[in-house]
Write a protein that holds these residues in place. Structure first.
Motif, PDB file in Angstrom:
ATOM      1  N   GLU A 244     -15.125 -13.871  33.332  1.00 49.57           N
ATOM      2  CA  GLU A 244     -15.560 -12.544  32.878  1.00 49.57           C
ATOM      3  C   GLU A 244     -15.032 -12.219  31.486  1.00 49.57           C
ATOM      4  O   GLU A 244     -15.776 -11.715  30.633  1.00 49.57           O
ATOM      5  CB  GLU A 244     -15.070 -11.480  33.859  1.00 49.57           C
ATOM      6  N   LEU A 245     -13.744 -12.527  31.223  1.00 45.96           N
ATOM      7  CA  LEU A 245     -13.095 -12.056  30.003  1.00 45.96           C
ATOM      8  C   LEU A 245     -13.057 -13.074  28.864  1.00 45.96           C
ATOM      9  O   LEU A 245     -12.877 -12.690  27.703  1.00 45.96           O
ATOM     10  CB  LEU A 245     -11.653 -11.628  30.321  1.00 45.96           C
ATOM     11  N   ILE A 246     -13.223 -14.364  29.187  1.00 43.71           N
ATOM     12  CA  ILE A 246     -13.050 -15.388  28.154  1.00 43.71           C
ATOM     13  C   ILE A 246     -14.294 -16.243  27.968  1.00 43.71           C
ATOM     14  O   ILE A 246     -14.900 -16.250  26.895  1.00 43.71           O
ATOM     15  CB  ILE A 246     -11.833 -16.281  28.460  1.00 43.71           C
ATOM     16  N   THR A 247     -14.676 -16.981  28.997  1.00 40.68           N
ATOM     17  CA  THR A 247     -15.755 -17.957  28.809  1.00 40.68           C
ATOM     18  C   THR A 247     -17.136 -17.317  28.869  1.00 40.68           C
ATOM     19  O   THR A 247     -18.052 -17.753  28.170  1.00 40.68           O
ATOM     20  CB  THR A 247     -15.676 -19.073  29.859  1.00 40.68           C
ATOM     21  N   GLY A 248     -17.299 -16.320  29.740  1.00 42.65           N
ATOM     22  CA  GLY A 248     -18.609 -15.672  29.881  1.00 42.65           C
ATOM     23  C   GLY A 248     -19.638 -16.546  30.557  1.00 42.65           C
ATOM     24  O   GLY A 248     -20.796 -16.165  30.688  1.00 42.65           O
ATOM     25  N   VAL A 249     -19.226 -17.739  30.985  1.00 41.06           N
ATOM     26  CA  VAL A 249     -20.170 -18.652  31.639  1.00 41.06           C
ATOM     27  C   VAL A 249     -19.489 -19.302  32.830  1.00 41.06           C
ATOM     28  O   VAL A 249     -18.265 -19.390  32.907  1.00 41.06           O
ATOM     29  CB  VAL A 249     -20.657 -19.764  30.678  1.00 41.06           C
ATOM     30  N   LYS A 250     -20.312 -19.757  33.743  1.00 42.66           N
ATOM     31  CA  LYS A 250     -19.811 -20.491  34.893  1.00 42.66           C
ATOM     32  C   LYS A 250     -20.124 -21.959  34.683  1.00 42.66           C
ATOM     33  O   LYS A 250     -21.291 -22.368  34.648  1.00 42.66           O
ATOM     34  CB  LYS A 250     -20.474 -19.992  36.190  1.00 42.66           C
TER      35      LYS A 250
END
Length: 259
Positions: A244-250
């Protein structure tokens, strides 16, 4: 395994701004640690405190069980901690070999005026320069001025110059920054193979999660000046707060196939 680096309750403030807080990290020898986080998350502040470029407001930093908190960067380097920067720090008009010889000579000098009296081309400096050129696979560029090198080769030269003095701990600031997608994995493979051959413990700051996932044994995730996740790459990168806070991706798990 005993810790080569131990950080306890580390904090750095600039007036009312808290740049780093409550950082507690223990790194065993020969581990490769990826450091991730958005811009301003505290990654560089953390690295700068370890290397003596910033003095912590509070907390302690121990390297090989020696308290190095607040020591000057030159003293910390002599103790066995080295670093590279996001922008390669090389002598642009000198050749690759000349850059490496200078780095080798500086690494061997002792005392505040040692750099003024240490021969830049002593047999020992030349031998170490030659060995490091081969270690980082840039011997073919030995006579090339640094300012004409491809970006990837310039990065390898910069990291090689940081390694020429045989540090036990190396901190890399965005080693693949400015490197093309086609080159980045090859470059990191050369770097990590070289560092592992010298049994160097590594902390590397990186924004490319594919690089982190492939080359890190462990990942520290920074947000708002502190570590919000710490663990193996698959665990840290799968952490909901990190996504949520860093990568924004799964990220797709290793070994997963396309549907």
């Amino acid at each position: 395994m005993s810790a080569i680096l131990a950080v306890e309750n580390l904090e750095k403030t600039f007036g009312s701004l808290v740049a780093a807080r409550d950082i507690n990290v223990s790194i065993p020898a020969e581990q490769t640690v990826g450091v991730i986080g958005a811009n301003g998350a505290g990654k560089t502040t953390f690295i700068n405190m370890i290397t003596g470029h910033l003095t912590p407001t509070k907390g302690t930093i121990r390297f090989e069980d020696r308290d190095i908190t607040g020591k000057p960067s030159r003293e910390i380097t002599r103790l066995g901690i080295s670093r590279s920067f996001q922008v390669a720090q090389v002598f642009p008009t000198l050749t690759v070999f000349e850059n490496m010889c200078i780095a080798a000579a500086i690494a061997r000098c002792r005392g505040p005026f040692g750099v003024l009296t240490t021969p830049l081309r002593s047999p020992a400096a030349i031998a170490e320069a030659e060995a490091t050129l081969e270690l980082f696979q840039i011997g073919l560029y030995r006579h090339t001025p640094a300012n004409t090198l491809p970006q990837g080769i310039r990065k390898l030269l910069d990291i090689g110059m940081a390694v020429v003095g045989w540090p036990r701990l190396l901190l890399l600031d965005e080693p693949t920054s400015g490197i093309s997608i086609e080159e980045k994995f090859g470059l990191m493979s050369v770097v990590m193979t070289a560092l592992k051959s010298r049994k160097i413990t590594v902390l590397f700051v990186e924004h490319d999660m594919e690089i982190v996932e492939k080359f890190a044994d462990r990942v520290l995730a920074f947000y708002d000046g502190t570590v919000i996740a710490d663990g193996a790459p698959d665990k840290t990168l799968a952490d909901p707060r990190v996504q949520e806070l860093i990568t924004g991706v799964k990220l797709r798990p290793k070994g997963a196939t396309h549907a």
